[in-house]
Write an enzyme that holds these catalytic residues in place. Structure first.
Site, PDB file in Angstrom:
ATOM      1  N   HIS A  59      66.536  77.962  27.350  1.00 18.83           N
ATOM      2  CA  HIS A  59      67.410  77.014  28.033  1.00 18.83           C
ATOM      3  C   HIS A  59      68.870  77.451  27.983  1.00 18.83           C
ATOM      4  O   HIS A  59      69.731  76.798  28.566  1.00 18.83           O
ATOM      5  CB  HIS A  59      67.251  75.623  27.427  1.00 18.83           C
ATOM      6  CG  HIS A  59      65.863  75.082  27.593  1.00 18.83           C
ATOM      7  ND1 HIS A  59      64.871  75.295  26.654  1.00 18.83           N
ATOM      8  CD2 HIS A  59      65.286  74.377  28.591  1.00 18.83           C
ATOM      9  CE1 HIS A  59      63.757  74.728  27.075  1.00 18.83           C
ATOM     10  NE2 HIS A  59      63.975  74.163  28.237  1.00 18.83           N
ATOM     11  N   GLY A  89      54.447  81.079  30.651  1.00 22.07           N
ATOM     12  CA  GLY A  89      53.772  80.877  31.932  1.00 22.07           C
ATOM     13  C   GLY A  89      54.620  81.223  33.130  1.00 22.07           C
ATOM     14  O   GLY A  89      54.295  82.135  33.886  1.00 22.07           O
ATOM     15  N   LYS A 108      73.385  67.801  40.781  1.00 24.30           N
ATOM     16  CA  LYS A 108      72.746  69.048  40.341  1.00 24.30           C
ATOM     17  C   LYS A 108      73.372  70.246  41.053  1.00 24.30           C
ATOM     18  O   LYS A 108      73.774  71.233  40.414  1.00 24.30           O
ATOM     19  CB  LYS A 108      71.246  68.997  40.653  1.00 24.30           C
ATOM     20  CG  LYS A 108      70.535  70.352  40.527  1.00 24.30           C
ATOM     21  CD  LYS A 108      69.118  70.279  41.060  1.00 24.30           C
ATOM     22  CE  LYS A 108      68.485  71.649  41.137  1.00 24.30           C
ATOM     23  NZ  LYS A 108      68.263  72.274  39.821  1.00 24.30           N
ATOM     24  N   GLU A 159      58.185  75.241  20.691  1.00 22.24           N
ATOM     25  CA  GLU A 159      59.625  75.496  20.661  1.00 22.24           C
ATOM     26  C   GLU A 159      60.115  75.428  19.227  1.00 22.24           C
ATOM     27  O   GLU A 159      59.931  74.428  18.548  1.00 22.24           O
ATOM     28  CB  GLU A 159      60.352  74.445  21.510  1.00 22.24           C
ATOM     29  CG  GLU A 159      61.861  74.624  21.561  1.00 22.24           C
ATOM     30  CD  GLU A 159      62.565  74.034  20.358  1.00 22.24           C
ATOM     31  OE1 GLU A 159      63.569  74.622  19.924  1.00 22.24           O
ATOM     32  OE2 GLU A 159      62.108  73.004  19.842  1.00 22.24           O
ATOM     33  N   CYS A 187      59.666  78.519  25.824  1.00 22.82           N
ATOM     34  CA  CYS A 187      59.264  77.730  26.981  1.00 22.82           C
ATOM     35  C   CYS A 187      59.153  78.680  28.174  1.00 22.82           C
ATOM     36  O   CYS A 187      59.361  79.889  28.042  1.00 22.82           O
ATOM     37  CB  CYS A 187      60.274  76.608  27.251  1.00 22.82           C
ATOM     38  SG  CYS A 187      59.571  75.208  28.160  1.00 22.82           S
ATOM     39  N   ARG A 244      70.132  64.903  44.991  1.00 26.93           N
ATOM     40  CA  ARG A 244      70.499  65.772  43.857  1.00 26.93           C
ATOM     41  C   ARG A 244      71.883  66.404  44.044  1.00 26.93           C
ATOM     42  O   ARG A 244      72.114  67.553  43.672  1.00 26.93           O
ATOM     43  CB  ARG A 244      69.438  66.843  43.615  1.00 26.93           C
ATOM     44  CG  ARG A 244      68.092  66.319  43.174  1.00 26.93           C
ATOM     45  CD  ARG A 244      67.106  67.461  42.978  1.00 26.93           C
ATOM     46  NE  ARG A 244      66.759  68.062  44.253  1.00 26.93           N
ATOM     47  CZ  ARG A 244      66.183  69.240  44.388  1.00 26.93           C
ATOM     48  NH1 ARG A 244      65.881  69.960  43.313  1.00 26.93           N
ATOM     49  NH2 ARG A 244      65.897  69.728  45.577  1.00 26.93           N
ATOM     50  N   GLU A 245      72.786  65.647  44.597  1.00 28.19           N
ATOM     51  CA  GLU A 245      74.116  66.190  44.847  1.00 28.19           C
ATOM     52  C   GLU A 245      74.798  66.660  43.573  1.00 28.19           C
ATOM     53  O   GLU A 245      75.501  67.689  43.574  1.00 28.19           O
ATOM     54  CB  GLU A 245      74.996  65.139  45.539  1.00 28.19           C
ATOM     55  CG  GLU A 245      74.562  64.767  46.941  1.00 28.19           C
ATOM     56  CD  GLU A 245      73.644  63.558  46.989  1.00 28.19           C
ATOM     57  OE1 GLU A 245      73.672  62.834  48.007  1.00 28.19           O
ATOM     58  OE2 GLU A 245      72.887  63.345  46.011  1.00 28.19           O
ATOM     59  N   GLU A 294      55.554  63.071  23.202  1.00 26.65           N
ATOM     60  CA  GLU A 294      56.418  62.151  23.924  1.00 26.65           C
ATOM     61  C   GLU A 294      55.765  60.784  24.119  1.00 26.65           C
ATOM     62  O   GLU A 294      56.446  59.757  24.189  1.00 26.65           O
ATOM     63  CB  GLU A 294      56.741  62.767  25.274  1.00 26.65           C
ATOM     64  CG  GLU A 294      57.596  61.964  26.206  1.00 26.65           C
ATOM     65  CD  GLU A 294      57.775  62.694  27.511  1.00 26.65           C
ATOM     66  OE1 GLU A 294      57.459  62.113  28.553  1.00 26.65           O
ATOM     67  OE2 GLU A 294      58.217  63.858  27.479  1.00 26.65           O
TER      68      GLU A 294
END
Length: 756
Positions: free
Chosen positions: A695, A433, A18, A666, A727, A15-16, A606
């Site tokens: 987000h 949550g 990120k 959402e 969310c 994950r470099e 999805e």
């Protein structure tokens, strides 16, 4: 016979990307440092492709946030609120994605939604009437030049013009998106000419909408588009994925393109149709290695299936991945603790490149010693897989009856019972949550996993975090609380670690959006729950307050979709097994005194097949799986579910059939547009439309949320409405969360006063 990689994950094996992105966003590094890390990743991934035998390395799959957003920047399609006076640059893209104006003030981020039926999120292009396209951002061309300078032959991958329009939204006055196609095609032609000047031979133009059931207008647009770009001095590989395009065979086979890519993983039956209609000079690329899963390909069976057409086409046949490997973890070699029996079943993105080479070897030299070794490995792997069956789980599924899928009473009866028990106010407030996963919490988890903290020390410290989270909600005045999920790494992985038949990895990360990565569990066997997974934490949290604290679970359909699921049994059977495991947890929570239980299903929509004619079969088993997970409780127990980034208009009847007492969704980025479906359908149960976008780091005002709740109340009776974020709050900081929730509670109270 070339090898064809449609795209490679950009996050890096550890994950470099990120970490480089987040460091840059925090102001802890320079853009030069970020660009250097990105170049290192690209070059490593190109090298892996070349070492596997891929003749043309894919370029254009790399993005600092999202490849669709990169394309929008290239096309000069950036919203005015994010643009600024200067040229489009990398910071412009980050403003679009993260919600900033050039002045540094808040500006709503562009809408983000799922890319077809995947868990990858793209930034929805915003197009206005009279939109003028032009090349305005150089990243694609810079990366082509970069690959050429390193000695590679680049094959740019680009979302096609018609799919780009299809995935966009219109803003301002109402107009037909297809009216923008002629101007868009001029810019695509300019892009192709730029590629040609840089020495590109092939360009991968992706039209994933071909897997959909298109109207005549959109079919005609495909024809017009490829007639318009046929004069380009590059060869176009028309690329489809995620499903069959056989229903468009006549249309596609008439297009003036140099090659065609088919996804044979999702639709092997379409091969004869297109092979028989292939032009004498056209190449055919076959997507035979699954880009969306982690299971090792049965390369011997693949070679056998396509052997005849390989002999017929020879060098005009390419061996490819079904789609971009964006949806796969990066490198199995980074896994150091997998059980050997599970490891031999797996192939990540880097290994899938080698699988392409193995298929080619079997086709070209099937009698060699190397080919015999490959076949022996495949046979041994299949034999080991057959030993994974759990007959107890299989028998339990077979014993289910219709009564196991039904709540004891209708919603109207349950609602009255629940109102008497909980006595919640009008427009009750809650959250979805999770609360912030701070560096301190992640540090605790890391130290515990390394053995630096024992189980008791770890639990005691997380209990203190839970106390703080409950106290914060009490201080804010939230009506239905959550414990914050400090003990959880990911909403699916957490459960995967506690279920039989499910494995997990250390570095099996895939990108969900931007810098957000998830590590899906591996469903390799029959699924069961050996013991309670969440009860202790829920009971502890409930002991801290008289207000109800929700039990928080991830639903069976979402666990299925967000895991890498086995492929030797049907997905509905896996969903049923998962539903039984979640049902056991729901009943245990209820019996432990938890009266409100949320079973999250953000991935419910999805899973829809891309063709609407195939939807009902999926919806039937997905609804049944959710109902099975929730139906073991008494009327007093209030079942919530949560869905995010979903269009509901076409599935609202199925969502109602799930029969959750409360659904939260959402809606903030769409400004409550998604509620039109609930207005037209007259949704019978209670609903919590998200009133602010978690987000984005922006803190919404009371007035802004009041306005959104008022819009919701115009479509849904206030007595059915809840007030909540859109969310979970895991990715936000406390400095962002507390003032936002304070404003949310005040917005709800203000409207209660008005409606009293």
């Amino acid at each position: 016979m070339q090898l064809n990689c449609l795209g490679f994950p950009r996050i890096g094996r550890r994950r470099e990307l990120k970490f480089a992105l987040e460091k840059y966003w925090r102001g802890e590094s320079t853009q030069t440092q970020l660009l250097a890390q990105a170049a290192t990743l690209r070059q490593r991934h190109w090298q892996w492709q070349a070492e596997a035998g891929v003749e043309q390395v894919v370029v254009g799959d790399f993005a600092f946030y999202d490849q669709v957003l990169t394309l929008s920047a290239t096309l000069n399609a950036i919203p005015a609120r994010h643009r600024g006076d200067g040229p489009i640059d990398l910071d412009t893209l980050f403003r679009v994605a993260r919600g900033r104006a050039p002045t540094g003030q808040d500006a709503p981020a562009s809408e983000m939604t799922k890319y077809f039926n995947t868990n990858y999120h793209y930034l929805v292009p915003e197009l206005s009437a009279g939109q003028v396209f032009s090349i305005a951002y150089e990243q694609l061309f810079d990366e082509v030049a970069e690959a050429k300078a390193l000695g590679y032959q680049p094959k740019p991958a680009l979302l096609g013009p018609v799919s780009y329009l299809y995935l966009s939204k219109t803003v301002g006055q109402d107009f037909d998106k297809l009216s923008l196609l002629p101007n868009l095609l001029k810019t695509y032609t300019d892009i192709l000419e730029r590629f040609s000047a840089l020495g590109v031979t092939w360009v991968q133009l992706e039209e994933p909408i071909l897997a959909l059931e298109l109207t005549k207008e959109w079919q005609d647009a495909i024809t017009d588009a490829y007639e318009a770009v046929k004069t380009a001095k590059v060869k176009i590989l028309l690329t489809s994925y995620y499903g069959s395009i056989a229903h468009h065979q006549g249309l596609v086979s008439r297009l003036p393109v140099a090659g065609l890519h088919l996804d044979l993983v999702t639709a092997p039956e379409q091969l004869p149709l297109f092979a028989n209609a292939l032009g004498q000079d056209q190449i055919l690329s076959l997507g035979v290695v699954n880009g969306r899963n982690v299971w090792a390909a049965e390369v011997d069976e693949i070679a056998q299936r396509i052997g005849a057409i390989a002999r017929d086409l020879g060098s005009r046949l390419w061996i490819g991945t079904s789609c971009s490997l964006l949806h796969s973890p990066v490198d199995l070699d980074a896994e150091t603790k997998l059980a050997p029996a599970l490891r031999q079943q797996l192939a990540f993105a880097k290994q899938k490149l080698d699988e392409l080479a193995k298929v080619r070897l079997l086709l070209q030299d099937g009698d060699s010693k190397a080919a015999m070794e490959i076949i022996a490995q495949c046979t041994a792997r299949r034999e080991a897989k057959a030993l994974a069956a759990d007959n107890r789980v299989i028998a339990r599924v077979k014993a289910l009856t219709q009564n196991d899928y039904q709540r004891r009473s209708d919603f109207s009866v349950r609602q009255a019972v629940q109102q008497r028990k909980y006595r919640l106010p009008l427009l009750p407030t809650t959250t979805i949550g999770s609360f912030p996963q701070t560096p301190a919490i992640r540090g605790l988890r890391s130290r515990w996993r390394k053995g630096e903290l024992n189980d008791t020390q770890y639990t005691e410290q997380l209990q203190q975090v839970t106390r703080d989270t409950i106290n914060c909600q009490l201080k804010l005045g939230i009506d239905v609380l959550v414990h914050g999920e400090a003990e959880r790494n990911d909403m699916v992985e957490y459960f995967g670690e506690k279920l039989e038949g499910v494995g997990f990895t250390l570095q099996g990360w895939v990108q969900s959006y931007g810098s957000r990565c998830v590590k899906p569990p591996l469903i390799y066997g029959d699924v069961s729950r050996p013991k309670a997974m969440t009860v202790d934490w829920a009971v502890f949290a409930q002991s801290l307050t008289d207000k109800p604290v929700k039990g928080m679970l991830t639903g069976p359909v979402t666990i299925l979709h967000w895991s890498f699921a086995r492929e030797d049994i049907s997905r509905d059977t896996i969903a049923t097994q998962l539903a039984l495991a979640i049902r056991d947890e729901v009943v245990d929570l209820q019996n432990a005194g938890i009266g409100i239980i949320q079973i999250d299903e953000p991935a419910f929509r999805e899973g829809l097949p891309l063709k609407q004619s195939d939807w009902q079969a999926y919806l039937d088993w997905a609804v049944k799986a959710f109902k099975l997970s929730a139906a073991g409780v008494v009327d007093e127990t209030q079942i919530h579910t949560h869905m995010c980034y979903s269009e509901f208009n076409d599935t609202i009847a199925a969502i109602a059939a799930m029969d959750a007492d409360v659904i939260t969704i959402e809606t903030s980025r769409s400004r409550m547009e998604l509620l039109n479906a609930f207005e037209d359908f007259a949704y019978p149960n209670e609903i919590g439309p998200g009133v602010y976008d978690i987000h984005s780091p922006n803190i919404p005002t009371v007035a802004a949320m009041v306005q959104l709740i008022e819009k919701a109340a115009q479509k849904i009776p206030p007595r059915q409405l809840w007030v909540n974020p859109d969310c979970g709050l895991k990715t936000r900081t406390w400095a962002e969360v507390e003032p936002a929730l304070k404003n949310m509670v005040e917005a709800s109270r203000e409207l209660r006063r008005r409606l009293a």
